[in-house]
Write a protein that holds these residues in place. Structure first.
Motif, mmCIF file in Angstrom:
data_model
loop_
_atom_site.group_PDB
_atom_site.id
_atom_site.type_symbol
_atom_site.label_atom_id
_atom_site.label_comp_id
_atom_site.label_asym_id
_atom_site.label_seq_id
_atom_site.Cartn_x
_atom_site.Cartn_y
_atom_site.Cartn_z
ATOM 1 N N ARG A 1 0.777 12.047 1.575
ATOM 2 C CA ARG A 1 -0.509 11.816 1.537
ATOM 3 C C ARG A 1 -0.799 10.359 1.428
ATOM 4 O O ARG A 1 -1.135 9.715 0.435
ATOM 5 C CB ARG A 1 -1.440 12.612 0.763
ATOM 6 N N THR A 2 -0.592 9.591 2.688
ATOM 7 C CA THR A 2 -1.041 8.122 2.521
ATOM 8 C C THR A 2 -2.043 7.942 3.106
ATOM 9 O O THR A 2 -3.072 8.740 3.506
ATOM 10 C CB THR A 2 0.257 7.459 3.458
ATOM 11 N N ARG A 3 -2.607 6.706 3.138
ATOM 12 C CA ARG A 3 -3.864 6.085 3.660
ATOM 13 C C ARG A 3 -4.098 6.491 5.130
ATOM 14 O O ARG A 3 -5.455 6.878 5.674
ATOM 15 C CB ARG A 3 -4.065 4.524 3.732
ATOM 16 N N ARG A 4 -2.864 6.636 5.904
ATOM 17 C CA ARG A 4 -3.095 7.112 7.271
ATOM 18 C C ARG A 4 -3.578 8.554 7.466
ATOM 19 O O ARG A 4 -4.501 8.947 7.989
ATOM 20 C CB ARG A 4 -1.748 7.306 8.079
ATOM 21 N N ILE B 1 0.824 -1.071 -0.022
ATOM 22 C CA ILE B 1 -0.068 0.038 -0.059
ATOM 23 C C ILE B 1 0.839 1.258 0.163
ATOM 24 O O ILE B 1 2.178 1.232 -0.032
ATOM 25 C CB ILE B 1 -0.925 0.201 1.369
ATOM 26 N N ASN B 2 0.232 2.400 -0.121
ATOM 27 C CA ASN B 2 0.885 3.991 0.273
ATOM 28 C C ASN B 2 1.900 3.965 -0.711
ATOM 29 O O ASN B 2 2.071 3.738 -2.097
ATOM 30 C CB ASN B 2 1.189 3.881 1.665
ATOM 31 N N LEU C 1 -5.695 9.985 4.987
ATOM 32 C CA LEU C 1 -7.012 9.999 4.779
ATOM 33 C C LEU C 1 -7.934 9.627 5.925
ATOM 34 O O LEU C 1 -8.854 9.977 5.987
ATOM 35 C CB LEU C 1 -7.465 9.033 3.438
ATOM 36 N N GLU C 2 -7.373 8.589 6.720
ATOM 37 C CA GLU C 2 -8.073 8.162 7.863
ATOM 38 C C GLU C 2 -7.885 9.357 9.182
ATOM 39 O O GLU C 2 -8.770 9.017 10.267
ATOM 40 C CB GLU C 2 -7.544 6.935 8.264
#
Ligand SMILES: NC(=O)c1ccc[n+]([C@@H]2O[C@H](COP(=O)([O-])OP(=O)(O)OC[C@H]3O[C@@H](n4cnc5c(N)ncnc54)[C@H](OP(=O)(O)O)[C@@H]3O)[C@@H](O)[C@H]2O)c1
Length: 255
Positions: free
Chosen positions: A193-196, A11-12, A198-199
């Motif tokens: 800007r990773t999934r973290r 991911i990321n 966005l969360e």
């Protein structure tokens, strides 16, 4: 078959690097720790990039006992040898982020786990890759480092120490491997800007690291572009650091 190799690429940022390399026509081997997630990512990459060869490999830097696992690195490179896969571009992206550790309270084992993944494991991977690049006339090794190697943040002692150590490793390998035409460089992201991200939108909305001169932070694709430069175009560049941080590093204070 020549392949690029990207660690921590389920991911990321690692995924963005795999996608960039595959889009440029490179065959790619990538790693993650969880076999099921690796298989799912592999299927996704293969469906998106059917014209190149993509192979996922599940591997952890540590044994279940917490010891750095050199043997699994040796086994992985031997398995690639048996498949006729030659790694000509190694991208060391995986990192133990060392979150939720405090200098005064965390056990030494927490500190060592971060150093082992971010420095010692990369040392093992770079050594096996370099041994195979030398008889084939060279290659490239690219570290995904961090601007925190220079600009520290609170309660990240292990991570920051490891990223500083990684730059020392990068420079040392650049010097020792230059005569074999192996170029060793580092990309230094600021915020990505990773999934973290966005969360946790509230955390990042108030994060001063977002107030860059360019007014934005990096996407994984921006880091991947910098990696692609080192792999494909930087014929006379080794031991170099390419900062991808929206200009943050030049500010005394976030504006
Ligand atoms: N995100 C940022 O804002 C930022 C800023 C500056 C620098 N960086 C650097 O950029 C790189 C990518 O960051 P990211 O945020 O995209 O990272 P990430 O999402 O946290 O991914 C890191 C990868 O490292 C792998 N990994 C973690 N511990 C491991 C271990 N013990 N053994 C093997 N693999 C392990 C993870 O594998 P699994 O998939 O198995 O969990 C994961 O795929 C890192 O080197 C990081 O230090 C990131």
């Amino acid at each position: 078959m020549n392949c690029a190799f990207v660690t921590g690429a389920v991911i990321n940022t690692g995924a963005a690097i795999v996608e960039k390399l595959a889009a440029e026509g490179r065959n790619v081997v990538f790693t993650g720790r969880d076999a099921a997630k690796v298989a799912a990512a592999e299927a996704g990459y293969r469906a998106k990039f059917p014209e190149v060869s993509i192979l996922g490999y599940a591997i952890d830097s540590h044994t279940p006992e917490g010891v750095i696992d050199e043997n699994s690195v040796l086994r992985m490179f031997e398995a690639l040898d048996e498949k006729g896969i030659f790694i000509d571009a190694l991208v060391l992206n995986a990192a133990h982020l060392g979150l939720n550790q405090t200098f005064l309270e965390s056990p030494l084992s927490d500190f060592l786990a971060v150093l082992n993944t971010n420095v010692t494991w990369n040392y093992c991977l770079a050594r096996e890759a370099a041994k195979r690049m030398i008889p084939r006339g060279g290659g490239s090794i690219t570290f995904i480092n961090s601007i925190t190697a220079y600009r520290t943040v609170t309660e990240r002692t292990a991570y920051i120490t490891s990223k500083g150590g990684q730059l020392g490793l990068m420079r040392s390998l650049a010097l020792d491997l230059g005569k074999y035409n192996i170029r060793v460089n580092a990309v230094l992201p600021g915020n990505i800007r990773t999934r973290r991200w966005l969360e946790n939108p509230e955390f990042y909305a108030s994060n001063p690291g977002c107030r860059t001169p360019l007014g934005d932070v990096a996407e994984g694709a921006d880091i991947a572009d910098a990696v692609w430069y080192f792999i494909s175009a930087a014929r006379n560049t080794t031991g170099a650091e390419l900062v991808v941080d929206g200009g943050n590093n030049i500010q005394m204070f976030p504006n």
